[in-house]
Design a protein around this motif. Structure first.
Motif, PDB file in Angstrom:
ATOM      1  N   ALA A  24      17.873 -10.646  21.619  1.00 25.67           N
ATOM      2  CA  ALA A  24      17.281  -9.661  20.539  1.00 25.67           C
ATOM      3  C   ALA A  24      16.771  -8.229  21.213  1.00 25.67           C
ATOM      4  CB  ALA A  24      16.271 -10.286  19.719  1.00 25.67           C
ATOM      5  N   GLU A  28      13.032  -4.396  18.344  1.00 30.26           N
ATOM      6  CA  GLU A  28      13.342  -5.168  16.995  1.00 30.26           C
ATOM      7  C   GLU A  28      12.610  -6.469  17.078  1.00 30.26           C
ATOM      8  OE1 GLU A  28      16.845  -6.675  14.012  1.00 30.26           O
ATOM      9  OE2 GLU A  28      17.319  -6.064  15.932  1.00 30.26           O
ATOM     10  N   LEU A  29      12.447  -7.217  18.271  1.00 29.22           N
ATOM     11  CA  LEU A  29      11.674  -8.497  18.359  1.00 29.22           C
ATOM     12  C   LEU A  29      10.363  -8.274  18.405  1.00 29.22           C
ATOM     13  CD1 LEU A  29      11.616 -11.410  18.971  1.00 29.22           C
ATOM     14  CD2 LEU A  29      11.675 -10.788  21.795  1.00 29.22           C
ATOM     15  N   TYR A  32       9.042  -7.541  14.634  1.00 29.54           N
ATOM     16  CA  TYR A  32       9.043  -8.915  13.989  1.00 29.54           C
ATOM     17  C   TYR A  32       7.987  -9.680  14.337  1.00 29.54           C
ATOM     18  CZ  TYR A  32      13.187  -7.971  11.542  1.00 29.54           C
ATOM     19  OH  TYR A  32      14.325  -7.223  10.456  1.00 29.54           O
ATOM     20  N   GLU A  44      12.179 -18.413   9.291  1.00 30.71           N
ATOM     21  CA  GLU A  44      13.372 -17.182   9.573  1.00 30.71           C
ATOM     22  C   GLU A  44      14.490 -17.943   8.739  1.00 30.71           C
ATOM     23  OE1 GLU A  44      16.082 -14.959  12.829  1.00 30.71           O
ATOM     24  OE2 GLU A  44      14.640 -16.335  13.535  1.00 30.71           O
ATOM     25  N   CYS A  47      18.743 -17.618  10.588  1.00 32.54           N
ATOM     26  CA  CYS A  47      18.347 -17.460  11.894  1.00 32.54           C
ATOM     27  C   CYS A  47      19.502 -17.470  12.987  1.00 32.54           C
ATOM     28  CB  CYS A  47      17.456 -18.658  12.193  1.00 32.54           C
ATOM     29  SG  CYS A  47      18.329 -20.167  11.971  1.00 32.54           S
ATOM     30  N   ARG A  51      18.656 -15.933  18.426  1.00 35.05           N
ATOM     31  CA  ARG A  51      18.060 -14.819  19.246  1.00 35.05           C
ATOM     32  C   ARG A  51      16.507 -14.295  19.126  1.00 35.05           C
ATOM     33  NH1 ARG A  51      20.999  -9.090  18.609  1.00 35.05           N
ATOM     34  NH2 ARG A  51      20.831  -8.813  16.270  1.00 35.05           N
ATOM     35  N   PHE A  52      16.024 -14.573  17.871  1.00 35.91           N
ATOM     36  CA  PHE A  52      14.836 -14.239  17.263  1.00 35.91           C
ATOM     37  C   PHE A  52      13.836 -15.610  17.418  1.00 35.91           C
ATOM     38  CE2 PHE A  52      17.052 -10.605  15.879  1.00 35.91           C
ATOM     39  CZ  PHE A  52      16.207  -9.629  16.251  1.00 35.91           C
ATOM     40  N   SER A 105      16.043 -11.094   9.895  1.00 38.38           N
ATOM     41  CA  SER A 105      16.496  -9.819  10.837  1.00 38.38           C
ATOM     42  C   SER A 105      17.597  -9.132  10.701  1.00 38.38           C
ATOM     43  CB  SER A 105      16.273 -10.279  12.219  1.00 38.38           C
ATOM     44  OG  SER A 105      17.428 -11.155  12.504  1.00 38.38           O
TER      45      SER A 105
END
Length: 251
Positions: A24, A28-29, A32, A44, A47, A51-52, A105
């Motif tokens: 990610a 962005e990571l 969140y 999530e 998902c 990657r998150f 995401s």
């Protein structure tokens, strides 16, 4: 060639995604993660390959995930065998579980091009929020309209770990009336000059105008709604913003 699947990640699609988007983006990571708290329950949906979700697990958060793609979830399990994930179609999903924080995401909510279905899903997620819980997600905007293509064109070519060449060809068309971006992808795997596998994936996204999603959220009963245009939480200002990020709660 396999049958076309709308907004689904097949084996070749998943492999290319892993090569190009294994981790990610940090900004962005961090966005969140900024809403997460230790000891709180996190969900999530969509998902993907984790990657998150995996970085959340590595940071010690109580998180679980949902995704339709078996191929994506297999990749996730390779990275974190202890991850709690469920293979399910979110449009048909229901649960009595309550979560303190739910996030989706990468503009994935835009994949629900049927607006009534999208509202149904967001309403379902609202009902899964614990008291004072938050729903955070992103959508693509009309600033991302792609120029129409007459035919498929090569978008990217990469080498797999086996030494094969994986090629993605795309063809875009935007329908202004429905605000739908049609972006079918043709994935082709080559051993030298020989085509050994192909997949046709039918990707469609709804591109949002400023204020459009906010109206849906109000209709669903969300009371506190914040709209950002960046992961630094810059307030959104109009249709020129390339993404909208929503932070919303029902109480």
């Amino acid at each position: 060639m396999e049958a076309e699947k709308k907004n689904y990640y097949g084996s070749l699609c998943t492999e290319l995604y892993e090569i190009l988007h294994e981790k990610a983006p940090e900004d962005e990571l961090d966005f969140y993660v900024s809403y997460a708290e230790k000891g709180k329950k996190i969900l999530e949906p969509l998902c993907g390959s984790g990657r998150f979700l995996v970085p959340f697990l590595e940071r010690g958060f109580d998180i679980c995930g949902i995704d339709l793609s078996e191929e994506m979830l297999m990749k996730l399990k390779e990275k974190a065998s202890n991850a709690r994930v469920r293979q399910a179609d979110l449009s048909e999903y229901s649960s009595e579980e309550k979560y303190d924080y739910i996030f989706i995401s990468s503009g994935s909510v835009s994949l629900f091009t049927d607006i009534e279905l999208c509202k149904k899903i967001l309403g379902m997620l609202k009902n899964m929020l614990a008291p004072e819980g938050k729903l955070v997600f992103a959508v693509d905007t009309v600033a991302n309209v792609c120029q129409d293509d007459k035919d498929y064109r090569e978008d990217v070519a990469v080498k797999t770990k086996e030494g094969y060449t994986l090629v993605l060809k795309t063809k875009n068309h935007y329908d202004a009336k429905s605000q739908t971006q049609y972006s079918p992808g043709l994935y082709e795997l080559y051993d030298g000059e020989t085509l050994i596998q192909s997949e046709l994936m039918d990707f469609q996204t709804h591109l949002y105008k400023f204020g459009e999603m906010e109206q849906h959220l109000k209709e669903l009963g969300f009371i506190k709604i914040k709209t950002y245009a960046s992961f630094s939480k810059k307030p959104a200002s109009g249709d020129g913003d390339e993404m909208f990020l929503f932070e919303c709660s029902a109480d």
